[in-house]
Design a protein around this motif. Structure first.
Motif, short mmCIF file in Angstrom:
data_model
loop_
_atom_site.label_atom_id
_atom_site.label_comp_id
_atom_site.label_asym_id
_atom_site.label_seq_id
_atom_site.Cartn_x
_atom_site.Cartn_y
_atom_site.Cartn_z
N VAL A 22 51.62 14.67 -58.68
CA VAL A 22 50.44 13.82 -58.57
C VAL A 22 50.32 13.28 -57.15
O VAL A 22 49.25 13.32 -56.54
N ARG A 23 51.41 12.80 -56.59
CA ARG A 23 51.42 12.28 -55.22
C ARG A 23 50.96 13.37 -54.24
O ARG A 23 50.13 13.11 -53.37
N VAL A 24 51.49 14.56 -54.37
CA VAL A 24 51.18 15.66 -53.45
C VAL A 24 49.69 16.00 -53.50
O VAL A 24 49.04 16.17 -52.46
N GLU A 66 43.07 19.88 -62.95
CA GLU A 66 43.74 19.91 -64.24
C GLU A 66 44.79 21.03 -64.29
O GLU A 66 45.88 20.84 -64.81
N GLU A 67 44.45 22.17 -63.73
CA GLU A 67 45.41 23.27 -63.71
C GLU A 67 46.68 22.86 -62.95
O GLU A 67 47.79 23.16 -63.36
N LEU A 68 46.50 22.17 -61.83
CA LEU A 68 47.64 21.76 -61.02
C LEU A 68 48.39 20.56 -61.59
O LEU A 68 49.61 20.47 -61.47
N LEU A 69 47.66 19.62 -62.19
CA LEU A 69 48.27 18.35 -62.58
C LEU A 69 48.67 18.24 -64.05
O LEU A 69 49.47 17.37 -64.39
N GLU A 91 39.68 13.84 -63.96
CA GLU A 91 38.32 13.40 -63.64
C GLU A 91 38.33 12.00 -63.04
O GLU A 91 37.64 11.72 -62.07
N LEU A 92 39.13 11.11 -63.61
CA LEU A 92 39.24 9.74 -63.09
C LEU A 92 39.77 9.75 -61.66
O LEU A 92 39.22 9.08 -60.78
N ILE A 93 40.82 10.51 -61.42
CA ILE A 93 41.40 10.59 -60.07
C ILE A 93 40.36 11.10 -59.08
O ILE A 93 40.19 10.54 -58.00
N ILE A 115 45.50 4.88 -56.25
CA ILE A 115 45.54 5.82 -57.37
C ILE A 115 46.97 5.96 -57.89
O ILE A 115 47.22 5.88 -59.09
N LEU A 116 47.90 6.14 -56.98
CA LEU A 116 49.29 6.34 -57.38
C LEU A 116 49.91 5.10 -58.02
O LEU A 116 50.88 5.19 -58.75
#
Length: 131
Positions: A22-24, A66-69, A91-93, A115-116
């Motif tokens: 998520v951070r990346v 979504e695919e990545l996270l 979507e929120l991010i 965000i984080l």
């Protein structure tokens, strides 16, 4: 669109660990604004065009996120106890990040830190918190 997609995919390829995923991804989205100030300039000079563009790319970019996270978000409080799907969280991010592009901030890094720091993204992985 390719600029953002390529940035997040490259960032995940460079640092693939789920504990930092998520951070990346969030930091990669922030870095696009810093390394490509023309993106912010287009939004400032041609807001109609910029907003239309963001609306066009939004669904596809949510899918990329979504695919990545999804694997990293699956263990967060948001999915485990709050009933959100990984797609909703992505979507929120993205909405938060896009708002920083439409309504510029002095430092995009503040947005990624915010965000984080969202409690719903927390789980047993301390890296999701600011360190």
């Amino acid at each position: 669109e390719r600029l953002f997609e390529e940035a997040v995919v490259a960032a995940v390829e460079e640092r693939p660990g789920l504990d930092v995923r998520v951070r990346v991804v969030v930091e990669a989205m922030t870095d696009v604004g810093r390394t490509h100030p023309e993106v912010l300039q287009v939004l400032a000079l041609e807001p109609g065009f910029g907003v239309d563009f963001l609306q066009q790319i939004f669904p596809d970019f949510v899918a990329v996120l979504e695919e990545l996270l999804a694997p990293a978000l699956a263990t967060t409080r948001a999915t485990r106890s709050m009933g959100l799907t990984t797609g909703q969280i992505c979507e929120l991010i993205l909405r938060i990040m896009m708002s920083a592009y439409v309504l510029p901030t002095r430092d995009l890094a503040d947005v990624s830190r915010a965000i984080l720091a969202l409690p719903c993204l927390a789980e047993a992985t301390p890296d999701l918190y600011l360190v």
